[in-house]
Design a protein around this motif. Sequence first.
Motif, PDB file in Angstrom:
ATOM      1  N   GLN A  59       0.840  -1.209   0.000  1.00 37.22           N
ATOM      2  CA  GLN A  59       0.000   0.000   0.000  1.00 37.22           C
ATOM      3  C   GLN A  59       0.871   1.254   0.000  1.00 37.22           C
ATOM      4  OE1 GLN A  59      -3.454   0.256  -0.152  1.00 37.22           O
ATOM      5  NE2 GLN A  59      -3.055   2.419  -0.389  1.00 37.22           N
ATOM      6  N   THR A  63       1.017   3.993  -3.043  1.00 37.55           N
ATOM      7  CA  THR A  63       0.688   5.400  -2.767  1.00 37.55           C
ATOM      8  C   THR A  63       1.776   6.322  -3.293  1.00 37.55           C
ATOM      9  OG1 THR A  63      -0.573   4.774  -0.810  1.00 37.55           O
ATOM     10  CG2 THR A  63       0.166   7.058  -0.934  1.00 37.55           C
ATOM     11  N   ILE A  64       3.023   5.948  -3.075  1.00 41.01           N
ATOM     12  CA  ILE A  64       4.145   6.765  -3.557  1.00 41.01           C
ATOM     13  C   ILE A  64       4.163   6.810  -5.081  1.00 41.01           C
ATOM     14  CG2 ILE A  64       6.673   6.854  -3.718  1.00 41.01           C
ATOM     15  CD1 ILE A  64       6.682   5.761  -0.805  1.00 41.01           C
ATOM     16  N   HIS A  66       1.647   6.334  -7.177  1.00 42.69           N
ATOM     17  CA  HIS A  66       0.498   7.094  -7.654  1.00 42.69           C
ATOM     18  C   HIS A  66       0.726   8.593  -7.484  1.00 42.69           C
ATOM     19  CE1 HIS A  66      -3.708   8.640  -7.615  1.00 42.69           C
ATOM     20  NE2 HIS A  66      -3.749   7.861  -8.670  1.00 42.69           N
ATOM     21  N   SER A  67       1.286   8.977  -6.356  1.00 37.83           N
ATOM     22  CA  SER A  67       1.582  10.384  -6.098  1.00 37.83           C
ATOM     23  C   SER A  67       2.581  10.917  -7.128  1.00 37.83           C
ATOM     24  CB  SER A  67       2.144  10.541  -4.687  1.00 37.83           C
ATOM     25  OG  SER A  67       2.552  11.850  -4.452  1.00 37.83           O
ATOM     26  N   GLN A  68       3.612  10.124  -7.420  1.00 34.35           N
ATOM     27  CA  GLN A  68       4.617  10.527  -8.406  1.00 34.35           C
ATOM     28  C   GLN A  68       3.999  10.642  -9.797  1.00 34.35           C
ATOM     29  OE1 GLN A  68       7.913  11.309  -7.596  1.00 34.35           O
ATOM     30  NE2 GLN A  68       7.832  12.170  -9.643  1.00 34.35           N
ATOM     31  N   LEU A  70       0.851  11.392 -10.528  1.00 32.60           N
ATOM     32  CA  LEU A  70       0.046  12.617 -10.578  1.00 32.60           C
ATOM     33  C   LEU A  70       0.926  13.862 -10.683  1.00 32.60           C
ATOM     34  CD1 LEU A  70      -2.702  11.803  -7.917  1.00 32.60           C
ATOM     35  CD2 LEU A  70      -2.891  11.708 -10.409  1.00 32.60           C
ATOM     36  N   GLU A  71       2.024  13.860  -9.946  1.00 26.85           N
ATOM     37  CA  GLU A  71       2.940  15.001  -9.979  1.00 26.85           C
ATOM     38  C   GLU A  71       3.567  15.168 -11.363  1.00 26.85           C
ATOM     39  OE1 GLU A  71       7.130  15.949  -7.838  1.00 26.85           O
ATOM     40  OE2 GLU A  71       5.521  15.265  -6.505  1.00 26.85           O
ATOM     41  N   ASP A  72       3.998  14.053 -11.956  1.00 25.91           N
ATOM     42  CA  ASP A  72       4.598  14.107 -13.291  1.00 25.91           C
ATOM     43  C   ASP A  72       3.586  14.565 -14.338  1.00 25.91           C
ATOM     44  OD1 ASP A  72       6.968  13.270 -12.203  1.00 25.91           O
ATOM     45  OD2 ASP A  72       6.867  11.224 -12.991  1.00 25.91           O
ATOM     46  N   THR A 112      -6.346   9.090 -16.008  1.00 28.14           N
ATOM     47  CA  THR A 112      -5.542   8.928 -14.801  1.00 28.14           C
ATOM     48  C   THR A 112      -6.293   8.071 -13.802  1.00 28.14           C
ATOM     49  OG1 THR A 112      -4.605  11.122 -15.130  1.00 28.14           O
ATOM     50  CG2 THR A 112      -4.367  10.161 -12.947  1.00 28.14           C
TER      51      THR A 112
END
Length: 113
Positions: A59, A63-64, A66-68, A70-72, A112
């Motif tokens: 998990q 999460t990391i 997915h966050s990366q 979205l940021e990219d 996304t």
Amino acid sequence: NEIEEEKKTKQKKQKTTKKKKYQQKKMNPSRLLDTHASTTSNIRVSTTITSPNIKSMIQAVATILHSQLLEDQAMGKEIPTESDLYFFSEEKYIKEKPEAFDEQRLALLRQTP
């Protein structure tokens, strides 16, 4: 002699019982849950290096990632075709077999998560 033998037998039984209890505790998945309450604000560790909580670890990595992602995307970054990460890109598969995807499917692939 009889007393010593009785002591040895008793000690052996105790060791066997302790060993069985340890193995049962070791194999019990509920031991990973932190079910103990504390009024002294102690931190209780429910996982260790030798017995990690795999679900929690997966998990965290998801999460990391997915966050990366979205940021990219927010920065307008695209994966270069020469990159090893391009293998995981939907665009790679769309370019390889464009006839396999209709417009609706392409929109879903590019959406996304």
